[in-house]
Scaffold this active site. Sequence first.
Site, PDB file in Angstrom:
ATOM      1  N   ASP A 182       0.791  -1.220   0.000  1.00 28.33           N
ATOM      2  CA  ASP A 182       0.000   0.000   0.000  1.00 28.33           C
ATOM      3  C   ASP A 182       0.828   1.277   0.000  1.00 28.33           C
ATOM      4  OD1 ASP A 182      -2.230   1.696   2.227  1.00 28.33           O
ATOM      5  OD2 ASP A 182      -2.396   1.485   0.083  1.00 28.33           O
ATOM      6  N   THR A 183       1.974   1.300   0.660  1.00 27.59           N
ATOM      7  CA  THR A 183       2.592   2.579   0.981  1.00 27.59           C
ATOM      8  C   THR A 183       4.103   2.471   1.095  1.00 27.59           C
ATOM      9  OG1 THR A 183       0.630   3.032   2.348  1.00 27.59           O
ATOM     10  CG2 THR A 183       2.488   4.491   2.642  1.00 27.59           C
TER      11      THR A 183
END
Length: 389
Positions: free
Chosen positions: A208-209
């Site tokens: 995700d990040t």
Amino acid sequence: MRQSRESVYPMPAPYVVVHAGAGFHSTDRERERAYKNVVANACKRAMEVLLADSHAAVQSRAVIAAREAVRYMEDSPITNAGRGSNLTLEGSVECDAAVMTDCGDFGAVGAVEGVNNPIDGACEVMNYGANRELSVGRIAPLLLVGNGAAKFCHDRGVNMLPEGSSHITEEALERWNRYRSWIETDQSNNSRKRMRSPSKERDSHLMDTVGAIVVDAEGNMAAAVSSGGIAMKHSGRVGEAACYGSGVWAQTDQRDSDQWSRVGCSVSGTGEQIMRTLFARDLSRLVLDSSKEDQAQKPSAIRRFFRTQFLNSKELKNYSDRLAGCILVTHTHIADTSSPQSLGEVWYAHTTPSMCIAYFSATQNRPKAVMSRLDPQDRDGIRICGVPL
């Protein structure tokens, strides 16, 4: 005689910690090596800033270094941030990013298109609002999204993508076509048996990040985060990477003139779950509170948060898989006339199958990159590791 870095940088030495996401990293050795190279090089880029002779007066060296580390990861096509990000249902790239200092300054952009490095937009929002009174009592923004964020960045001189170019890579487009075919088949079947969803696929690009935490020689801390979001998200969706208290946090707790503690956190995982639990803020505060009396309580506090406030959270009752990971930096200074102490630690923890991190102190010769993998023996399905600085 050559002076050692330890004597040049007594307590604390500048340092940087980065991550390339918590998710499902490939076990292929070449792929794993590529991820570890990305985080190690991001650390090097940040350290160049931290050790430079001069820097811009507008921002602390910590902010500039955190931005540079995240920029490097955004520019890599193998991370889900900036170039190579997951695509929306419509086939576009919309990015989220945020930055925060331990003084409380914060800025973020969400669902933004066309900005070359989304973290630059987040830093510009933070700079615009820091110590600024707008005319006729207007309030400076913490977060700008969509077209408004893109216009703000353009007007403020943030580097935009050249006309006709995009963050879309061939690999990202191939994944999008594959996921879209699944969705179309699933909808046409109209059956009770659901197709395999993109969020379940063991795909390295579903992380995700990316994020970074930096402390400079002056003791300033900055934490940053950037994300392309979850695969096949709705256009306009904003994830934890842009939300205050969710994807990133930095804070200093000044107990008295002789004692203070500092914490920084950058989070990765399923954004909706992270936002519902205000993950970065609440974990950081719990660790600060638990360590006031006993520094040894930090790992117990991290485990308690993951178990009670995330895995067993009532806010997440509608989710079967609860996926998150974080890097956390703690730094405690106790000034005593006989023996001053300055204690720094790096922590990383995740419920996902894997998480890629790296850390680099000015006392080290090179960054240390780690591909952390969840082990069946990890208690409560949580992997927690700590390293002294």
